[in-house]
Design an enzyme around this catalytic site. Structure first.
Site, PDB file in Angstrom:
ATOM      1  N   HIS A  15       1.698 -13.382  15.179  1.00 53.16           N
ATOM      2  CA  HIS A  15       2.636 -14.149  15.988  1.00 53.16           C
ATOM      3  C   HIS A  15       4.049 -13.626  15.764  1.00 53.16           C
ATOM      4  O   HIS A  15       4.445 -13.330  14.641  1.00 53.16           O
ATOM      5  CB  HIS A  15       2.614 -15.639  15.598  1.00 53.16           C
ATOM      6  CG  HIS A  15       1.377 -16.357  15.998  1.00 53.16           C
ATOM      7  ND1 HIS A  15       1.162 -16.819  17.272  1.00 53.16           N
ATOM      8  CD2 HIS A  15       0.275 -16.711  15.288  1.00 53.16           C
ATOM      9  CE1 HIS A  15      -0.011 -17.425  17.334  1.00 53.16           C
ATOM     10  NE2 HIS A  15      -0.564 -17.372  16.141  1.00 53.16           N
ATOM     11  N   ARG A  17      -6.613   0.188 -10.271  1.00 58.25           N
ATOM     12  CA  ARG A  17      -7.168   1.442 -10.754  1.00 58.25           C
ATOM     13  C   ARG A  17      -7.924   2.094  -9.613  1.00 58.25           C
ATOM     14  O   ARG A  17      -7.973   1.552  -8.500  1.00 58.25           O
ATOM     15  CB  ARG A  17      -8.078   1.238 -11.970  1.00 58.25           C
ATOM     16  CG  ARG A  17      -9.316   0.382 -11.746  1.00 58.25           C
ATOM     17  CD  ARG A  17     -10.057   0.169 -13.062  1.00 58.25           C
ATOM     18  NE  ARG A  17     -11.223  -0.689 -12.907  1.00 58.25           N
ATOM     19  CZ  ARG A  17     -12.468  -0.239 -12.696  1.00 58.25           C
ATOM     20  NH1 ARG A  17     -12.694   1.061 -12.602  1.00 58.25           N
ATOM     21  NH2 ARG A  17     -13.482  -1.087 -12.579  1.00 58.25           N
ATOM     22  N   ARG A  36      -2.165  -5.124  -5.093  1.00 58.06           N
ATOM     23  CA  ARG A  36      -1.652  -3.887  -5.688  1.00 58.06           C
ATOM     24  C   ARG A  36      -2.820  -3.109  -6.285  1.00 58.06           C
ATOM     25  O   ARG A  36      -3.823  -3.686  -6.696  1.00 58.06           O
ATOM     26  CB  ARG A  36      -0.626  -4.186  -6.782  1.00 58.06           C
ATOM     27  CG  ARG A  36       0.655  -4.807  -6.261  1.00 58.06           C
ATOM     28  CD  ARG A  36       1.485  -3.781  -5.494  1.00 58.06           C
ATOM     29  NE  ARG A  36       2.750  -4.334  -5.038  1.00 58.06           N
ATOM     30  CZ  ARG A  36       2.962  -4.855  -3.843  1.00 58.06           C
ATOM     31  NH1 ARG A  36       1.942  -4.912  -2.972  1.00 58.06           N
ATOM     32  NH2 ARG A  36       4.139  -5.322  -3.494  1.00 58.06           N
TER      33      ARG A  36
END
Length: 572
Positions: A132, A202, A199
């Protein structure tokens, strides 16, 4: 979706408890992996797929399966071989799947979504390929336009339960999205991402990091450092003397033959400087004059007196003349002096020519060699800025590097088929020590660089046998130490690596002789200097105490973080 075919799942549970066929359909809504070829070929399923082809723009491979309670309101749907959609999953928009893809119950997929082969989508996942508008505060959000960039998901991707993937994201092949993660940025191939926002934690194939090194590991590393520090402090003078022949420092190659080059004099100076001393029987003034006289006044480069460039090869294209900018330049600084002339071969190159020089380097095949050239270029600019005058070449160099850094790997250059990430990782060390580390600038993508360096270390099993060399360990620990100055990403794993490697390094020392480059080779000046540097860096990263560093430390007048990092090995 049309209501045709839904009768298979429409009666209350109590009315179908004794009906095996109805119970079978109920299981397939949630245990869709239990489908059989008979379920796929059943009349009810064929009717269901035909209805979806008419109402939802769908196309199905012959072996694809859609559970009866799935809710599909797409403008286009493609479902590949052996793929399935569970009951109570909701699909809207334009969605395509390759082969062997699965969508579990209560997942919600909306907008434009492209999935490769082997994509696994867990229950309650939300993949939203549109958004939106909301930026205009003077208009209600419901009146603002929608936008859709689409979502792309590569092959062999697993998306965990309750994960959210927002519009515009690209997920690389082989990636894993942890349960509950909110993915707002692209995910590199083979990365495991978690958190809000997600994030990289590994890469697949890497060992999961421990919380921290065990106290026993730290204690053993401290003991090994203390022992190595005392051994090196007691032996370095004798090691230097054993490599001095007819007034020259010579290192012996693996075959036992002397190898004359000015580099070995520089190695001797740097080893001695690490102990706040000079080599025995050493005339500093004469040595400074000898090193300064090597410099070509016109180019500012340092052709080696023992191995001059081949006839017709310009100095700027001679690797040894470039390497000696580092070797001789830092040896002079250890002696409290400096090159006599600026390095005009680098300093006076205009922006276009410098970019062309950088672009001609072998980034795709020999990234370590390309990085070594950048190391020399950056060091030349550093020496000019510190001891002479400098112009705008630094801006060109760092601008070019910023534009060429790979944000996925954090490196420069390409992996190779035979060596994987080894070339760009080794090139990263050479490139960054002469540029970002030396000038105190931030790396473009430190977390990605850490991931790549550790992935390379894991791929080579921590370097074993002939791969356990000063180069490979230096090319691992210096980048990790440099990137760690910007981020805590995988700090515990890096510390664990340093503790483990300190134990191996201490065992590699040969009392009274120094370090060989690799197992089975003879110790040499260059290799001893490099391994002592690796030990210093490992000690710093492991946060081990002072005994070793007080016994073996560099005293050159550079920034503290660079005092022990100016090491290289040209022979590879």
């Amino acid at each position: 979706m049309s209501t045709r075919g839904l009768a298979e799942d429409s009666s209350p549970a109590e009315d179908r408890a004794d009906d095996p066929a109805t119970d079978r359909q109920a299981r397939l809504q949630f245990l869709t992996w239990e489908r059989t070829p008979e379920d796929i070929a059943s009349p009810g399923h064929r009717v269901r797929k035909a209805a979806l082809e008419r109402s939802a723009g769908a196309s199905f491979a012959e072996t694809a399966y859609v559970a009866a309670a799935a809710r599909i309101f797409t403008t286009r749907l493609a479902l590949g071989e052996h793929s399935w959609i569970a009951g109570h999953a909701l699909l809207r928009g334009d969605v395509t799947f390759g082969a062997h893809c699965t969508v579990n119950a209560y997942a919600c997929l909306s907008g434009t979504i492209r999935c490769g082969d082997g994509v696994r989508i867990a229950s309650h996942v939300s993949i939203v390929g549109f958004n939106h508008g909301f930026e205009d505060p003077d208009r209600p959000i419901w009146q603002q336009p929608h936008e859709s960039f689409g979502i792309e998901i590569g092959d062999d991707v697993w998306i965990g339960a309750n994960a959210v993937i927002v519009d515009g994201v690209r997920i690389g092949a082989g990636a894993v999205v942890a349960a509950g993660a909110v993915v707002t940025e692209d995910v590199p191939p083979l990365a495991i991402v978690a958190g809000v926002p997600a994030r990289v934690v590994r890469k697949r194939g890497e060992r999961a990091p421990r919380a921290s090194a065990r106290p026993s590991d730290l204690a053993r590393a401290e003991a090994a450092l203390d022992r190595l520090g005392r051994q090196a402090a007691a032996a370095w003078r004798g090691i230097l003397a054993s490599h001095r022949h007819d007034g020259r420092y010579l290192s012996l190659e693996a075959n036992g033959s002397p190898h004359p080059t000015i580099r070995h004099l520089c190695d001797a100076i740097e080893i001695a400087a690490g102990f706040d001393a000079l080599p025995d029987d050493f005339d500093p003034a004469a040595t400074i004059a000898h090193l300064q006289n090597m410099q070509d006044a016109a180019t500012g480069l340092f052709p080696d007196p023992y191995q001059p460039p081949p006839p017709g090869v310009p100095q700027r294209e001679d690797g040894l003349s470039l390497y000696n900018v580092l070797a001789v330049g830092y040896a002079l600084e250890c002696l409290g002096s400096a090159p006599r002339h600026p390095v005009a071969a680098v300093e006076e190159v205009d922006a276009a020519a410098l970019c062309q020089w950088l672009e001609r380097l072998p980034w795709t095949t020999r990234a370590w060699s390309a990085g070594a050239h950048v190391d020399a270029i950056g060091t030349a600019l550093y020496l000019d800025a510190r001891h002479h005058t400098t112009g705008r070449a630094r801006e060109t160099l760092f601008g070019w590097l910023a534009m060429r850094a790979d944000r996925t790997t954090g490196l420069w250059g390409s992996p190779t088929r035979d060596e994987g990430l080894l070339q760009p990782v080794n090139g990263f060390y050479r490139l960054t020590r002469g540029t970002y580390a030396q000038f105190g600038l931030a790396l473009p993508y430190p977390e990605a660089a850490i991931d790549s360096v550790l992935a390379n270390y894991r791929a080579y099993r921590g370097f074993q046998g002939a791969r356990y060399t000063a180069c490979n360990l230096l090319d691992t620990i210096h980048p990790l130490r440099l990137a760690r100055q910007q981020t805590d990403h995988r700090r515990a794993e890096i510390r664990d690596l340093a503790c483990r490697e300190l134990l191996r390094i201490a065992e590699h020392w040969r009392d009274g002789e120094g370090f060989p480059f690799a197992a089975g080779q003879r110790p040499s000046l260059q290799r001893t200097e490099m391994w002592l540097s690796v030990a210093c860096l490992m000690a710093d990263v492991s946060a081990s105490p002072q005994p070793f560093r007080s016994a073996q430390r560099a005293s050159t007048p550079r920034k503290p973080q660079e005092t022990v990092t100016r090491r290289d090995a040209r022979a590879r």
